[in-house]
Design an enzyme around this catalytic site. Structure first.
Site, PDB file in Angstrom:
ATOM      1  N   GLY A 133     -18.897 -79.017  36.427  1.00  0.00           N
ATOM      2  CA  GLY A 133     -18.638 -78.327  37.694  1.00  0.00           C
ATOM      3  C   GLY A 133     -18.370 -79.300  38.830  1.00  0.00           C
ATOM      4  N   GLU A 149     -23.659 -89.885  40.608  1.00  0.00           N
ATOM      5  CA  GLU A 149     -24.161 -89.521  39.283  1.00  0.00           C
ATOM      6  C   GLU A 149     -25.202 -90.562  38.889  1.00  0.00           C
ATOM      7  OE1 GLU A 149     -23.822 -87.031  36.835  1.00  0.00           O
ATOM      8  OE2 GLU A 149     -25.337 -88.341  35.922  1.00  0.00           O
ATOM      9  N   CYS A 208     -22.360 -81.573  29.111  1.00  0.00           N
ATOM     10  CA  CYS A 208     -21.352 -81.106  28.141  1.00  0.00           C
ATOM     11  C   CYS A 208     -20.719 -82.272  27.395  1.00  0.00           C
ATOM     12  CB  CYS A 208     -20.286 -80.282  28.859  1.00  0.00           C
ATOM     13  SG  CYS A 208     -18.877 -79.901  27.810  1.00  0.00           S
ATOM     14  N   CYS A 266     -22.131 -80.002  24.553  1.00  0.00           N
ATOM     15  CA  CYS A 266     -21.077 -79.314  23.780  1.00  0.00           C
ATOM     16  C   CYS A 266     -20.218 -80.239  22.928  1.00  0.00           C
ATOM     17  CB  CYS A 266     -20.138 -78.552  24.718  1.00  0.00           C
ATOM     18  SG  CYS A 266     -20.941 -77.819  26.139  1.00  0.00           S
ATOM     19  N   LYS A 304     -22.142 -82.320  20.222  1.00  0.00           N
ATOM     20  CA  LYS A 304     -22.707 -81.306  19.315  1.00  0.00           C
ATOM     21  C   LYS A 304     -21.634 -80.762  18.367  1.00  0.00           C
ATOM     22  CE  LYS A 304     -22.082 -77.335  20.003  1.00  0.00           C
ATOM     23  NZ  LYS A 304     -22.675 -76.462  20.997  1.00  0.00           N
ATOM     24  N   TYR A 364     -13.051 -89.096  32.225  1.00  0.00           N
ATOM     25  CA  TYR A 364     -13.579 -88.429  33.414  1.00  0.00           C
ATOM     26  C   TYR A 364     -13.621 -89.394  34.602  1.00  0.00           C
ATOM     27  CZ  TYR A 364     -14.913 -83.857  31.585  1.00  0.00           C
ATOM     28  OH  TYR A 364     -14.874 -82.583  31.094  1.00  0.00           O
ATOM     29  N   TYR A 406     -29.550 -70.783  21.361  1.00  0.00           N
ATOM     30  CA  TYR A 406     -28.323 -71.520  21.030  1.00  0.00           C
ATOM     31  C   TYR A 406     -28.623 -72.885  20.402  1.00  0.00           C
ATOM     32  CZ  TYR A 406     -25.093 -68.824  24.113  1.00  0.00           C
ATOM     33  OH  TYR A 406     -24.295 -67.878  24.706  1.00  0.00           O
ATOM     34  N   ILE A 407     -29.424 -73.691  21.125  1.00  0.00           N
ATOM     35  CA  ILE A 407     -29.597 -75.085  20.706  1.00  0.00           C
ATOM     36  C   ILE A 407     -30.399 -75.163  19.413  1.00  0.00           C
ATOM     37  CG2 ILE A 407     -30.589 -77.322  21.370  1.00  0.00           C
ATOM     38  CD1 ILE A 407     -29.812 -76.716  24.260  1.00  0.00           C
ATOM     39  N   GLU A 440     -28.111 -74.019  16.513  1.00  0.00           N
ATOM     40  CA  GLU A 440     -27.012 -74.936  16.214  1.00  0.00           C
ATOM     41  C   GLU A 440     -27.533 -76.209  15.544  1.00  0.00           C
ATOM     42  OE1 GLU A 440     -23.666 -73.531  19.465  1.00  0.00           O
ATOM     43  OE2 GLU A 440     -24.814 -75.336  19.933  1.00  0.00           O
ATOM     44  N   GLY A 456     -35.264 -73.902  25.921  1.00  0.00           N
ATOM     45  CA  GLY A 456     -34.640 -73.588  27.200  1.00  0.00           C
ATOM     46  C   GLY A 456     -34.541 -74.800  28.105  1.00  0.00           C
ATOM     47  N   THR A 466     -20.319 -74.366  30.159  1.00  0.00           N
ATOM     48  CA  THR A 466     -19.365 -75.298  30.773  1.00  0.00           C
ATOM     49  C   THR A 466     -18.188 -74.606  31.470  1.00  0.00           C
ATOM     50  OG1 THR A 466     -19.978 -77.061  29.284  1.00  0.00           O
ATOM     51  CG2 THR A 466     -17.777 -77.203  30.239  1.00  0.00           C
ATOM     52  N   HIS A 493      -0.769 -61.125   8.582  1.00  0.00           N
ATOM     53  CA  HIS A 493      -1.294 -61.143   7.227  1.00  0.00           C
ATOM     54  C   HIS A 493      -0.841 -62.385   6.467  1.00  0.00           C
ATOM     55  CE1 HIS A 493      -2.864 -59.309   3.611  1.00  0.00           C
ATOM     56  NE2 HIS A 493      -1.749 -59.645   2.987  1.00  0.00           N
ATOM     57  N   GLU A 549      -6.918 -60.246  11.250  1.00  0.00           N
ATOM     58  CA  GLU A 549      -6.193 -58.967  11.144  1.00  0.00           C
ATOM     59  C   GLU A 549      -7.152 -57.795  10.951  1.00  0.00           C
ATOM     60  OE1 GLU A 549      -3.765 -58.205   7.592  1.00  0.00           O
ATOM     61  OE2 GLU A 549      -4.747 -59.907   6.608  1.00  0.00           O
TER      62      GLU A 549
HETATM   63  P1  NDP Z   1     -32.207 -70.481  24.926  1.00  0.00           P
HETATM   64  O1  NDP Z   1     -32.713 -69.815  26.144  1.00  0.00           O
HETATM   65  O2  NDP Z   1     -30.917 -70.073  24.335  1.00  0.00           O
HETATM   66  O3  NDP Z   1     -33.316 -70.344  23.778  1.00  0.00           O
HETATM   67  C1  NDP Z   1     -34.654 -70.757  23.984  1.00  0.00           C
HETATM   68  C2  NDP Z   1     -35.468 -70.425  22.762  1.00  0.00           C
HETATM   69  O4  NDP Z   1     -36.773 -70.954  22.922  1.00  0.00           O
HETATM   70  C3  NDP Z   1     -35.637 -68.916  22.552  1.00  0.00           C
HETATM   71  O5  NDP Z   1     -35.705 -68.650  21.165  1.00  0.00           O
HETATM   72  C4  NDP Z   1     -36.980 -68.643  23.241  1.00  0.00           C
HETATM   73  O6  NDP Z   1     -37.641 -67.542  22.708  1.00  0.00           O
HETATM   74  C5  NDP Z   1     -37.745 -69.895  22.888  1.00  0.00           C
HETATM   75  N1  NDP Z   1     -38.785 -70.236  23.852  1.00  0.00           N
HETATM   76  C6  NDP Z   1     -38.685 -70.329  25.193  1.00  0.00           C
HETATM   77  N2  NDP Z   1     -39.858 -70.716  25.739  1.00  0.00           N
HETATM   78  C7  NDP Z   1     -40.724 -70.870  24.715  1.00  0.00           C
HETATM   79  C8  NDP Z   1     -42.093 -71.245  24.635  1.00  0.00           C
HETATM   80  N3  NDP Z   1     -42.799 -71.542  25.722  1.00  0.00           N
HETATM   81  N4  NDP Z   1     -42.683 -71.288  23.407  1.00  0.00           N
HETATM   82  C9  NDP Z   1     -41.963 -70.985  22.304  1.00  0.00           C
HETATM   83  N5  NDP Z   1     -40.662 -70.622  22.319  1.00  0.00           N
HETATM   84  C10 NDP Z   1     -40.043 -70.573  23.513  1.00  0.00           C
HETATM   85  O7  NDP Z   1     -32.228 -72.028  25.302  1.00  0.00           O
HETATM   86  P2  NDP Z   1     -31.615 -73.287  24.557  1.00  0.00           P
HETATM   87  O8  NDP Z   1     -32.531 -74.416  24.894  1.00  0.00           O
HETATM   88  O9  NDP Z   1     -31.325 -73.007  23.131  1.00  0.00           O
HETATM   89  O10 NDP Z   1     -30.208 -73.472  25.282  1.00  0.00           O
HETATM   90  C11 NDP Z   1     -30.158 -73.610  26.710  1.00  0.00           C
HETATM   91  C12 NDP Z   1     -28.855 -73.074  27.236  1.00  0.00           C
HETATM   92  O11 NDP Z   1     -27.811 -73.968  26.918  1.00  0.00           O
HETATM   93  C13 NDP Z   1     -28.402 -71.751  26.647  1.00  0.00           C
HETATM   94  O12 NDP Z   1     -28.983 -70.656  27.261  1.00  0.00           O
HETATM   95  C14 NDP Z   1     -26.921 -71.804  26.855  1.00  0.00           C
HETATM   96  O13 NDP Z   1     -26.644 -71.304  28.132  1.00  0.00           O
HETATM   97  C15 NDP Z   1     -26.602 -73.272  26.777  1.00  0.00           C
HETATM   98  N6  NDP Z   1     -25.980 -73.625  25.487  1.00  0.00           N
HETATM   99  C16 NDP Z   1     -24.814 -73.033  25.091  1.00  0.00           C
HETATM  100  C17 NDP Z   1     -24.240 -73.354  23.889  1.00  0.00           C
HETATM  101  C18 NDP Z   1     -22.980 -72.682  23.457  1.00  0.00           C
HETATM  102  O14 NDP Z   1     -22.298 -72.097  24.278  1.00  0.00           O
HETATM  103  N7  NDP Z   1     -22.619 -72.731  22.164  1.00  0.00           N
HETATM  104  C19 NDP Z   1     -24.828 -74.342  22.998  1.00  0.00           C
HETATM  105  C20 NDP Z   1     -26.045 -74.888  23.497  1.00  0.00           C
HETATM  106  C21 NDP Z   1     -26.583 -74.537  24.689  1.00  0.00           C
HETATM  107  P3  NDP Z   1     -37.373 -66.043  23.281  1.00  0.00           P
HETATM  108  O15 NDP Z   1     -36.084 -65.602  22.668  1.00  0.00           O
HETATM  109  O16 NDP Z   1     -38.542 -65.270  22.790  1.00  0.00           O
HETATM  110  O17 NDP Z   1     -37.318 -66.165  24.755  1.00  0.00           O
END
Ligand code: NDP
Length: 463
Positions: free
Chosen positions: A16, A35, A43, A48, A51, A99, A179-180, A183, A263, A312, A436, A441
């Site tokens: 951004g 920075e 990213c 991204c 990864k 960049y 997500y993370i 993946e 998260g 991103t 096809h 499709e």
């Molecule tokens: P997410 O919010 O996607 O997932 C967090 C996971 O951790 C959830 O399963 C959550 O459980 C769990 N969790 C959260 N707090 C706790 C805790 N205290 N104890 C145990 N489990 C916990 O975060 P990520 O870190 O995976 O990714 C961060 C962000 O990065 C994403 O939200 C996304 O925006 C971005 N991202 C996007 C990607 C893509 O576009 N392909 C790839 C990677 C990242 P619960 O579900 O119960 O809350």
């Protein structure tokens, strides 16, 4: 021209921030960017891009095995992690250079140091203990991983450290199934690491369509990933070269590494924002309006630091909209509807619009779905499946959600997102000629409405 040093000072050179700095400089504005780590941000440097390269790396083993059925033969398969991570890092270095040159060519002044806000128009640069001034300040400092506070939390690594592994761990416990977590579980499984995922919920990937969650969970289990649901980590202890991980359900795991994917938190700590009247949310996010303006008139914020849609392309759009609003006199409010997204598991998810569950909250919904073996699997013999689903408004015929699990789901859904953006109806999908033979499709040949199984009278289901 104002009396300030700069028209715009951007704090944070991620997706951004770089976009906003470049566009403003190309309009002839005096722009600087600071920075504290590496230009490119999460990213490019540790998100991204590296990864996705690891995802490619993790898929080759199965693809090479499949090639045998297509007539190819080769010697013993061997995987060298140092080769993969070295090549990934080389590409990250290249992009870091791209960049940097982009900013340079646009005439943006760069400060490779930490910057904090010091007064409504002041930016303090840590490496020279000096304050410069700017008409506008853009906060684009992103987010960082957060770890739950359990005994032994200091042993957690985040996805950041995975890009620094010198050797691949033999086994890994991953906490979190977003997500993370998903993946990286998929990447490590593909590279031969023993993977256990610990998740407090009853299914992975909360928020996604339930069919997608169930299908990817089953596919990951088939690939050997041990998914432990409804549990959490209570403590981590050092155990020889590895770690002993105790779960709330009493189980004890042993692994070479323990990763938290629980998260991310906006990077606002110590930035000096509250002192100049910028409002912060409970998790530290910068509170902004639809134009990315904070509570302080000349301070704006874009990207993960605002915790809106943390992706991103969204940060890039927010950076662009900020420049249009502030420097081009064309106020541009952000639109967060119909953001396509992918989860690069194996198989991968591509999705846009509403999940079936969310669609049912406000609409009468027709569901169309199909599951089939991709053509290549008929020869390779691999048990892979493709899944596709449309959630359609039964009254207006508008397609509300489009979901896929399978090869190239991200690529297919990106294109389908245009149709949804244009308000495509199921009739429009039906009228579109199929290409096809392709997997995509199937999205235009879905004829049969899916009906939920009718409960049998007198059975448990009907009770
Ligand atoms: P997410 O919010 O996607 O997932 C967090 C996971 O951790 C959830 O399963 C959550 O459980 C769990 N969790 C959260 N707090 C706790 C805790 N205290 N104890 C145990 N489990 C916990 O975060 P990520 O870190 O995976 O990714 C961060 C962000 O990065 C994403 O939200 C996304 O925006 C971005 N991202 C996007 C990607 C893509 O576009 N392909 C790839 C990677 C990242 P619960 O579900 O119960 O809350």
């Amino acid at each position: 021209m104002s009396d300030f040093h700069y028209d715009l000072f951007v704090i944070g050179a991620g997706s951004g921030g770089v976009r906003a700095a470049r566009l403003a400089a190309q309009l002839g504005k005096r722009v600087a960017i600071a920075e504290e780590y590496r230009i490119g941000g999460t990213c490019v440097i540790r998100g991204c891009v590296p990864k996705k390269l690891l995802v490619y790396g993790s898929r080759y083993g199965a693809e090479i095995e499949d090639a045998c059925a297509f007539g190819w033969s080769y010697g013993d398969l061997e995987f060298q992690w140092p080769t993969l991570i070295h090549n990934v890092q080389r590409e990250v270095d290249r992009l870091n250079g791209v960049y940097t040159r982009t900013l340079e060519n646009a005439g943006v002044e760069r400060f490779l140091t930490r910057a904090t806000v010091d007064g409504p128009h002041g930016v303090r640069l840590a490496d020279r203990d000096a304050t410069v001034s700017a008409d506008y300040i853009l906060v684009a400092t992103g987010s960082a991983p957060t770890f739950p506070s359990v005994p032994g939390a200091e042993y957690f690594i985040s996805s950041n450290e995975c890009f620094q592994f010198e050797t691949l761990p033999e086994s890994i416990v991953i906490l979190g199934a977003g997500y993370i977590g998903m993946e990286f579980a998929s990447i490590f499984a593909g590279l031969g690491v023993t993977v256990t995922v610990v998740h407090r919920g009853d299914q992975i990937l909360r928020g996604f369509d339930m069919d997608l969650r169930d299908i990817v969970a089953e596919a990951l289990r088939d690939r050997g990933v041990d998914l432990r649901m409804d549990t959490n980590i209570t403590s981590i202890e050092k155990d020889g070269e590895g770690y002993r991980v105790v779960l709330t359900d009493g189980d004890v795991l042993h692994a070479s590494s323990v990763m938290a994917a629980t998260g991310r938190k906006p990077n606002t700590k110590g930035l000096g924002l509250e002192a100049v009247g910028v409002e912060l949310g409970s998790n530290g996010r910068v509170v902004v309006d639809a134009y990315s303006k904070t509570a302080a008139d000349n301070i704006y914020a874009v990207g993960d630091v605002t915790d809106r849609a943390n992706l991103t392309p969204v940060a890039i759009r927010e950076g662009t909209a900020f420049v249009e609003t502030v420097f081009e006199g064309q106020p541009k409010a952000m639109d967060y509807s119909l953001i396509p997204t992918a989860v690069f598991t194996e198989p991968e998810i591509g999705t846009v619009g509403l999940s079936e569950e969310d669609a049912r909250k406000d609409h009468q919904v027709d569901i169309y779905k199909t599951s089939f073996r991709p053509m290549r699997a008929t020869i390779s013999g691999r048990g892979e499946k493709v899944f596709m689903k449309l959630a359609v408004d039964a009254v207006t015929d508008k397609v509300l959600g489009l979901h896929m699990v399978g090869p190239d789901a991200a690529e297919i859904v990106q294109m389908a997102a245009i149709a949804l953006r244009l308000g495509a109806t199921k009739a429009d999908f039906d009228a579109t000629m199929a290409l096809h033979p392709s997997m995509a499709e199937e999205f235009v040949t879905l004829r049969q409405k899916w009906e939920p199984p009718t409960p049998v009278k007198g059975s448990d289901a009907a009770a």
